[in-house]
Design a protein around this motif. Structure first.
Motif, mmCIF file in Angstrom:
data_model
loop_
_atom_site.group_PDB
_atom_site.id
_atom_site.type_symbol
_atom_site.label_atom_id
_atom_site.label_comp_id
_atom_site.label_asym_id
_atom_site.label_seq_id
_atom_site.Cartn_x
_atom_site.Cartn_y
_atom_site.Cartn_z
ATOM 1 N N ALA A 1 0.800 -1.224 0.000
ATOM 2 C CA ALA A 1 0.000 0.000 0.000
ATOM 3 C C ALA A 1 0.833 1.275 0.000
ATOM 4 O O ALA A 1 0.490 2.247 -0.671
ATOM 5 C CB ALA A 1 -0.944 -0.004 1.208
ATOM 6 N N GLU A 2 1.915 1.304 0.760
ATOM 7 C CA GLU A 2 2.685 2.538 0.876
ATOM 8 C C GLU A 2 4.102 2.232 1.331
ATOM 9 O O GLU A 2 4.445 1.100 1.663
ATOM 10 C CB GLU A 2 2.020 3.489 1.865
ATOM 11 C CG GLU A 2 1.919 2.930 3.286
ATOM 12 C CD GLU A 2 1.238 3.882 4.239
ATOM 13 O OE1 GLU A 2 1.957 4.698 4.851
ATOM 14 O OE2 GLU A 2 0.001 3.816 4.380
ATOM 15 N N VAL B 1 10.754 1.062 4.392
ATOM 16 C CA VAL B 1 9.924 -0.121 4.653
ATOM 17 C C VAL B 1 8.625 0.025 3.862
ATOM 18 O O VAL B 1 8.197 1.132 3.534
ATOM 19 C CB VAL B 1 9.615 -0.286 6.158
ATOM 20 C CG1 VAL B 1 10.850 -0.663 6.930
ATOM 21 C CG2 VAL B 1 9.004 0.993 6.741
ATOM 22 N N TYR B 2 8.020 -1.133 3.568
ATOM 23 C CA TYR B 2 6.834 -1.158 2.710
ATOM 24 C C TYR B 2 5.695 -1.859 3.438
ATOM 25 O O TYR B 2 5.886 -2.892 4.079
ATOM 26 C CB TYR B 2 7.146 -1.882 1.403
ATOM 27 C CG TYR B 2 8.258 -1.215 0.625
ATOM 28 C CD1 TYR B 2 7.991 -0.224 -0.299
ATOM 29 C CD2 TYR B 2 9.591 -1.558 0.868
ATOM 30 C CE1 TYR B 2 9.016 0.406 -0.982
ATOM 31 C CE2 TYR B 2 10.625 -0.934 0.187
ATOM 32 C CZ TYR B 2 10.323 0.054 -0.737
ATOM 33 O OH TYR B 2 11.346 0.684 -1.409
ATOM 34 N N LEU B 3 4.521 -1.259 3.353
ATOM 35 C CA LEU B 3 3.343 -1.769 4.047
ATOM 36 C C LEU B 3 2.638 -2.804 3.174
ATOM 37 O O LEU B 3 2.099 -2.471 2.112
ATOM 38 C CB LEU B 3 2.391 -0.619 4.375
ATOM 39 C CG LEU B 3 1.134 -0.996 5.163
ATOM 40 C CD1 LEU B 3 1.518 -1.487 6.564
ATOM 41 C CD2 LEU B 3 0.174 0.182 5.268
ATOM 42 N N VAL B 4 2.643 -4.055 3.625
ATOM 43 C CA VAL B 4 1.977 -5.144 2.906
ATOM 44 C C VAL B 4 0.608 -5.362 3.538
ATOM 45 O O VAL B 4 0.505 -5.626 4.734
ATOM 46 C CB VAL B 4 2.804 -6.440 2.969
ATOM 47 C CG1 VAL B 4 2.086 -7.570 2.246
ATOM 48 C CG2 VAL B 4 4.192 -6.217 2.380
ATOM 49 N N THR C 1 -2.093 -5.834 8.214
ATOM 50 C CA THR C 1 -0.952 -5.111 7.654
ATOM 51 C C THR C 1 0.316 -5.423 8.421
ATOM 52 O O THR C 1 0.289 -5.711 9.623
ATOM 53 C CB THR C 1 -1.197 -3.584 7.704
ATOM 54 O OG1 THR C 1 -1.348 -3.183 9.072
ATOM 55 C CG2 THR C 1 -2.430 -3.204 6.921
ATOM 56 N N LEU C 2 1.417 -5.393 7.714
ATOM 57 C CA LEU C 2 2.733 -5.516 8.341
ATOM 58 C C LEU C 2 3.753 -4.818 7.449
ATOM 59 O O LEU C 2 3.519 -4.592 6.266
ATOM 60 C CB LEU C 2 3.104 -6.985 8.581
ATOM 61 C CG LEU C 2 2.931 -7.997 7.434
ATOM 62 C CD1 LEU C 2 4.064 -7.909 6.444
ATOM 63 C CD2 LEU C 2 2.828 -9.408 8.007
ATOM 64 N N LEU D 1 3.356 -13.090 4.456
ATOM 65 C CA LEU D 1 2.231 -12.155 4.349
ATOM 66 C C LEU D 1 1.515 -11.928 5.670
ATOM 67 O O LEU D 1 0.804 -10.932 5.816
ATOM 68 C CB LEU D 1 1.224 -12.669 3.324
ATOM 69 C CG LEU D 1 1.712 -12.811 1.880
ATOM 70 C CD1 LEU D 1 0.676 -13.532 1.045
ATOM 71 C CD2 LEU D 1 2.035 -11.457 1.285
ATOM 72 N N THR D 2 1.699 -12.837 6.638
ATOM 73 C CA THR D 2 0.862 -12.784 7.834
ATOM 74 C C THR D 2 1.611 -12.671 9.153
ATOM 75 O O THR D 2 1.026 -12.277 10.154
ATOM 76 C CB THR D 2 -0.028 -14.040 7.898
ATOM 77 O OG1 THR D 2 0.814 -15.212 7.872
ATOM 78 C CG2 THR D 2 -0.980 -14.085 6.700
#
Length: 469
Positions: free
Chosen positions: A80-81, A99-102, A121-122, A200-201
């Motif tokens: 996302a960002e 860092v990237y928001l998954v 999200t992480l 992803l989790t």
């Protein structure tokens, strides 16, 4: 899974996007479409790019993602960002990183789950994406693993920043990381891997889980692969041709990217010259009474045209990133070829070792030595072996031959299975490549045509201004 995960260890600074980048925020249509039955063999397109108007739809940045995969039908996934953070690295030195928001959320088609469910999200660093891909490379050597976006900008025109913390570059990398995840999730084999699901989790325990698999011990050394490449006697012609094609594709795309960078430099200069036109017309209008308004209007059109080049060339970088993806894909193809060479070499070594043992058995049984050997010289100097010694050696040799035949059978089976599974994935990759590159080049051509039409329109407007003087 964590909801709205954030980091409190270091201050976070969101990456500020330019207006052009904000307009190019990614809309992933495939996450709303890829919900076909698991038995379907059709194809679905995941569109990454602008979806604001008809022209934008013609200029989309495409990536093809296959449907029919379980995890992608259950989850909607996007990066996302991005955020810029400051912290200490492994050697206790201060560093700035991104860092990237998954985000993952249940699909709209998952029963008993509201579509408006808050996404889980992480945050992930680029190095974590690298670790995931390395794990996939080692674990699935017969699969062409999707590449990651470039870590530092390459093949850029000289006015573009090559800083890996530049907001525009970070935004394009964010798009590439999302594309990487979608490629993995849409693959019929990779999507089933539990480590991918944990990536992803699970924000905290994922790295420990991937290291516990011991994948690093299974990795083939570069020296071992290089030795196999030069020593294999009967290489598979299909893989030899594939490796050659991969090298040629790499050279062609590299040259194309270099040419595009040179064209971008020249185009930038042409547009900025129009800015000089605008300045001259504006200054000229100040000393003219009857022609002043026309000159002023013409100068305004020129200024607007000159100012548009930055966003245009930034948009071009998205098309260049698509070509770069397949530039990096070529290394993944070569990796599969290297693994096949290594398996083929091990098969040939096993066959050669078995043939040598059978020759030893024949010589021992007949007492005839075909070639010079230390054992033969020893027998001549110190006499022949006793019957019991010979029988003992024959029994040991028979056991060794049986083991060698089993090893050869296993290596032969391994080689056949590798060829079958790898070639299936290669055929899938070829279809994906043809679709992607065709769409990317068509979209790039449409963008260039649109850009030229805007140039013609600017000069048509300037002509009208001159006619009214």
């Amino acid at each position: 899974m964590r909801k709205g995960a954030t980091s409190s260890s270091s201050p976070a600074e969101p990456v500020q996007l330019t207006p052009g980048s904000q307009e190019r925020r990614i809309t992933n249509i495939s996450r709303r479409k890829m919900m076909a039955d698991s038995g379907s063999h059709g194809e679905q397109v995941a569109v990454i790019g602008n979806a604001d108007n008809t022209e934008a739809e013609n200029n989309i940045i495409n990536t093809m993602v296959e449907k029919g995969t379980s995890l992608l039908k259950k989850l909607e996934i996007n990066v996302a960002e991005a955020e810029k953070r400051t912290g200490k690295n492994t050697v206790n030195m201060q560093e700035t990183y991104t860092v990237y928001l998954v985000e993952t959320r249940p699909s709209e088609t998952v029963p008993n789950v509201s579509p408006a469910t808050t996404p889980d999200t992480l945050w992930r660093r680029y190095s974590e994406f690298e670790l995931l891909r390395t794990y996939l490379l080692v674990t699935y050597p017969y699969i062409i693993i999707p590449p990651l976006p470039e870590k530092r900008a390459e093949f850029v025109w000289h006015k573009l920043s090559a800083d890996n913390l530049d907001p525009d570059f970070v935004e394009r990398r964010r798009v590439g990381l999302e594309n990487f995840l979608l490629r993995v999730m849409s693959h019929p084999v990779l999507c089933e891997d539990k480590i991918v699901f944990l990536f992803l989790t699970e924000e905290k325990g994922w790295r420990d889980a991937v290291l516990e698999t011991g994948f690093q011990d299974k990795a083939d050394s570069r020296l071992k692969s290089l030795s196999a490449m030069f020593r294999v006697k009967n290489p598979d012609k299909r893989f030899t041709a594939l490796k050659q094609y991969s090298d040629e594709l790499n050279a062609a795309i590299s040259q194309l990217l270099r040419v595009r960078a040179r064209v971008a430099d020249r185009l930038y200069g042409v547009y900025k010259v129009h800015g000089n036109y605008g300045r001259v017309f504006s200054e000229w209008s100040a000393i003219e009474k009857e022609m002043g308004d026309g000159l002023q209007s013409a100068g305004h059109h020129m200024d607007t045209y000159a100012a548009s080049i930055d966003d245009i060339l930034e948009e071009e970088e998205h098309y260049a990133d698509q070509l770069k993806e397949y530039l990096f894909y070529t290394e993944a193809v070569r990796s599969v070829c290297r693994k096949h060479e290594l398996i083929q070499y091990e098969l040939e070594v096993a066959a050669q070792d078995l043939a040598y043992k059978k020759q030893q058995r024949e010589e021992l049984a007949t007492g005839m030595v075909r070639v010079f050997s230390l054992k033969g010289m020893t027998s001549k100097l110190f006499g022949q072996e006793s019957q019991e010694q010979r029988e003992s050696r024959l029994a040991a040799l028979e056991q060794s031959i049986q083991e060698g035949e089993q090893t050869l059978k296993e290596k032969n089976t391994e080689c056949q299975e590798f060829v079958q599974t790898a070639w299936e994935d290669i055929e899938r990759f070829k279809e994906q490549k043809d679709r992607d590159l065709r769409e990317a080049l068509i979209s790039y051509a449409i963008m260039q045509i649109s850009m030229c039409k805007k140039g013609i329109q600017v000069w048509s407007n300037a002509k009208e201004c001159f006619n009214k003087m």
